[in-house]
Motif scaffolding. Sequence first.
Motif: not given
Length: 101
Positions: A4-5, A8, A24, A28, A32, A63, A65
């Motif tokens: 995810p990072q 991004d 989100m 992420w 998911v 997560t 989050l």
Amino acid sequence: MGVPQLLDKHLDKHFDTHGNWQGMSLGWVSIVWLSYILSKADHCLSHVQPWVEKRLETLSICTGLSMRALDYSDDRLQAVLRYLSKDTAWQKFEQELGGQL
């Protein structure tokens, strides 16, 4: 793997998202959604939001989050596919991901 990072990070450089993207992150949402695909063996966009809605607390804890089911609407997932379908950007993401393995 930090997918995810990494998504991004490449989003900022190579994937031109719509300026109104909120909630989100692309990374992420992708993770998911991938969890949904693997757990249900189903890739249909329209089934993800109700699945997330039933598992909001679990997904948030896993997560770390805060999540909303709206972050996984079929039009949001369609946008993810559109962003990730850019070959040049995808190749750069994939090279960095492979370099971490």
